[in-house]
Design a protein around this motif. Structure first.
Motif, PDB file in Angstrom:
ATOM      1  N   SER A  69       0.826  -1.203   0.000  1.00 13.49           N
ATOM      2  CA  SER A  69       0.000   0.000   0.000  1.00 13.49           C
ATOM      3  C   SER A  69       0.854   1.245   0.000  1.00 13.49           C
ATOM      4  O   SER A  69       1.924   1.271   0.596  1.00 13.49           O
ATOM      5  CB  SER A  69      -0.915  -0.001   1.234  1.00 13.49           C
ATOM      6  N   ALA A 121       0.349   6.450   3.802  1.00 11.79           N
ATOM      7  CA  ALA A 121      -0.922   7.028   4.203  1.00 11.79           C
ATOM      8  C   ALA A 121      -0.750   8.375   4.866  1.00 11.79           C
ATOM      9  O   ALA A 121      -1.705   9.026   5.211  1.00 11.79           O
ATOM     10  CB  ALA A 121      -1.639   6.074   5.160  1.00 11.79           C
ATOM     11  N   SER A 144      -6.428   3.011  13.390  1.00 11.83           N
ATOM     12  CA  SER A 144      -6.867   2.895  12.007  1.00 11.83           C
ATOM     13  C   SER A 144      -6.760   4.255  11.330  1.00 11.83           C
ATOM     14  O   SER A 144      -7.099   5.284  11.918  1.00 11.83           O
ATOM     15  CB  SER A 144      -8.305   2.391  11.942  1.00 11.83           C
ATOM     16  N   ILE A 145      -6.281   4.249  10.107  1.00 11.61           N
ATOM     17  CA  ILE A 145      -6.101   5.474   9.340  1.00 11.61           C
ATOM     18  C   ILE A 145      -7.450   5.893   8.761  1.00 11.61           C
ATOM     19  O   ILE A 145      -8.053   5.150   7.986  1.00 11.61           O
ATOM     20  CB  ILE A 145      -5.080   5.257   8.213  1.00 11.61           C
ATOM     21  N   SER A 171       2.946   5.332   6.693  1.00 14.85           N
ATOM     22  CA  SER A 171       2.456   4.271   5.824  1.00 14.85           C
ATOM     23  C   SER A 171       1.851   3.162   6.693  1.00 14.85           C
ATOM     24  O   SER A 171       2.259   2.958   7.833  1.00 14.85           O
ATOM     25  CB  SER A 171       3.609   3.686   5.001  1.00 14.85           C
ATOM     26  N   PRO A 172       0.875   2.430   6.173  1.00 12.77           N
ATOM     27  CA  PRO A 172       0.240   1.374   6.973  1.00 12.77           C
ATOM     28  C   PRO A 172       1.175   0.196   7.228  1.00 12.77           C
ATOM     29  O   PRO A 172       1.951  -0.189   6.354  1.00 12.77           O
ATOM     30  CB  PRO A 172      -0.955   0.950   6.114  1.00 12.77           C
ATOM     31  N   TYR A 173       1.063  -0.357   8.425  1.00  9.60           N
ATOM     32  CA  TYR A 173       1.867  -1.525   8.773  1.00  9.60           C
ATOM     33  C   TYR A 173       1.022  -2.774   8.997  1.00  9.60           C
ATOM     34  O   TYR A 173       1.566  -3.868   9.199  1.00  9.60           O
ATOM     35  CB  TYR A 173       2.727  -1.258  10.017  1.00  9.60           C
ATOM     36  N   GLU A 214      -9.312  -1.256   5.807  1.00 13.61           N
ATOM     37  CA  GLU A 214      -8.888  -0.583   7.033  1.00 13.61           C
ATOM     38  C   GLU A 214      -7.433  -0.936   7.322  1.00 13.61           C
ATOM     39  O   GLU A 214      -7.036  -2.089   7.219  1.00 13.61           O
ATOM     40  CB  GLU A 214      -9.788  -1.012   8.189  1.00 13.61           C
ATOM     41  N   GLN A 215      -6.648   0.078   7.701  1.00 13.21           N
ATOM     42  CA  GLN A 215      -5.221  -0.114   7.916  1.00 13.21           C
ATOM     43  C   GLN A 215      -4.771   0.590   9.193  1.00 13.21           C
ATOM     44  O   GLN A 215      -5.283   1.650   9.538  1.00 13.21           O
ATOM     45  CB  GLN A 215      -4.431   0.455   6.732  1.00 13.21           C
ATOM     46  N   PHE A 216      -3.802  -0.009   9.875  1.00 12.74           N
ATOM     47  CA  PHE A 216      -3.181   0.623  11.031  1.00 12.74           C
ATOM     48  C   PHE A 216      -1.972   1.438  10.574  1.00 12.74           C
ATOM     49  O   PHE A 216      -1.191   0.987   9.720  1.00 12.74           O
ATOM     50  CB  PHE A 216      -2.690  -0.411  12.035  1.00 12.74           C
ATOM     51  N   GLY A 217      -1.803   2.624  11.162  1.00  9.74           N
ATOM     52  CA  GLY A 217      -0.625   3.437  10.901  1.00  9.74           C
ATOM     53  C   GLY A 217      -0.079   4.004  12.195  1.00  9.74           C
ATOM     54  O   GLY A 217      -0.786   4.108  13.203  1.00  9.74           O
ATOM     55  N   SER A 225       7.523   6.949   7.632  1.00  4.56           N
ATOM     56  CA  SER A 225       6.854   6.218   6.556  1.00  4.56           C
ATOM     57  C   SER A 225       7.853   5.425   5.715  1.00  4.56           C
ATOM     58  O   SER A 225       7.589   4.287   5.317  1.00  4.56           O
ATOM     59  CB  SER A 225       6.075   7.183   5.658  1.00  4.56           C
TER      60      SER A 225
END
Length: 291
Positions: free
Chosen positions: A30, A33, A126-127, A139-141, A244-247, A261
């Motif tokens: 991805s 973010a 969540s971003i 960036s999402p991890y 849904e993504q964690f950042g 990032s």
């Protein structure tokens, strides 16, 4: 149910924190973010960033710090997925473990507008577009799925569809996308209950004050396997729109965002995030999908 062998896996992450992971990448590639991942070498000179304390990297998270994201409520021990990710990011930025400082920050305070007491915070954030008005994200991890859990014999034990949850009393932690998922995806007849943290939500479930609670999938696996007597995963909620993504959270407009990032992107590209996920988080296998 899946039990996460936390104690047995500690040495694997200690090794990763020391040496860095080199497995083939299988994470979603991805885009960043928050901030540009293409940070300049000069701006991201290893160990010389413009951090809160020169020569140190201050990382925030909540208290308690929950399994399987952390272990034994000790973020500094390098165990648990998010602790391991945090130390890997720190290492890529040029800060060895001895130069990492942890600070306690509540979930809501971390994403509230205003100056921060950390360089970055890691706590299953969540971003979302709304949150990005107040803070920066890396960036999402991690890609996230929200999951409904209950106890054996409850009115929603065995539910297969979202429609079967409409008359249930549900709850989730305040300010989370878990709570948002109840309102936007399940839309129960009764207003969902709000809890300060997942411990309070779990106690309400145990005391039958609610029929079920919503948490992210790894937390669902851990709670039902290790914390709840007769805990049951009802099912995963549908993924709607952008996954849904964690950042990692940083101060809005932080000069560190591009560097952080870039570090997360490196971890994804060289397979380290995939290794850490397999080490610390349960597989999604065995968790049914709610239609």
């Amino acid at each position: 149910m899946v039990r996460i062998p936390l104690a047995a896996l500690g040495s694997a992450v200690v090794l990763l924190v020391t040496l860095g992971g080199c497995a083939p990448a299988d994470e979603d590639g991805s885009p960043a973010a928050g901030g540009s991942a293409s940070a300049s070498n000069a701006a991201c000179a290893q160990g010389a960033l413009d951090t809160m304390t020169p020569g140190k990297l201050t990382i925030g998270t909540d208290n308690p710090a929950y399994e399987p994201w952390f272990s034994d409520n000790k973020p500094a021990n390098g165990k648990g997925f998010e602790s391991a990710v945090a130390y890997q990011v720190a290492q890529r930025l040029g800060y060895p473990a001895q130069n990492v400082v942890w600070t306690q920050v509540t979930f809501n305070n971390a994403i509230a507008p205003g100056p921060k007491t950390f360089d970055f915070d890691i706590n299953q954030f969540s971003i979302t577009p709304e949150r990005r008005k107040a803070v920066d994200f890396s960036s999402p991890y991690y890609l996230v799925r929200q999951t409904v859990i209950t106890t054996k014999g409850s009115k929603i034990d065995g539910a297969k569809t979202i429609a079967e949850l409409k008359d249930a009393k549900l709850g989730a932690q305040v300010g989370t996308t878990s709570y948002q998922a109840i309102n936007e995806l399940i839309k129960p007849a009764a207003k969902p209950q709000v809890f300060n943290n997942n411990d309070d939500a779990k106690k309400a479930l145990e005391n039958k004050q609610v029929d079920g609670i919503v948490v992210d999938l790894p937390t669902a696996f851990y709670m039902t396997a290790a914390e709840l007597e007769d805990g049951v995963i009802v099912g995963q909620l549908p993924q709607v729109g952008v996954p849904e993504q964690f950042g990692l959270v940083l101060d809005l407009g932080s000069k560190l965002t591009p560097c952080v990032s870039a570090a997360v992107d490196q971890l994804r590209q060289d397979g380290t995030l995939a290794v850490l996920e397999k080490t610390w988080l349960a597989s999604t296998g065995g968790a049914p999908e709610l239609s």
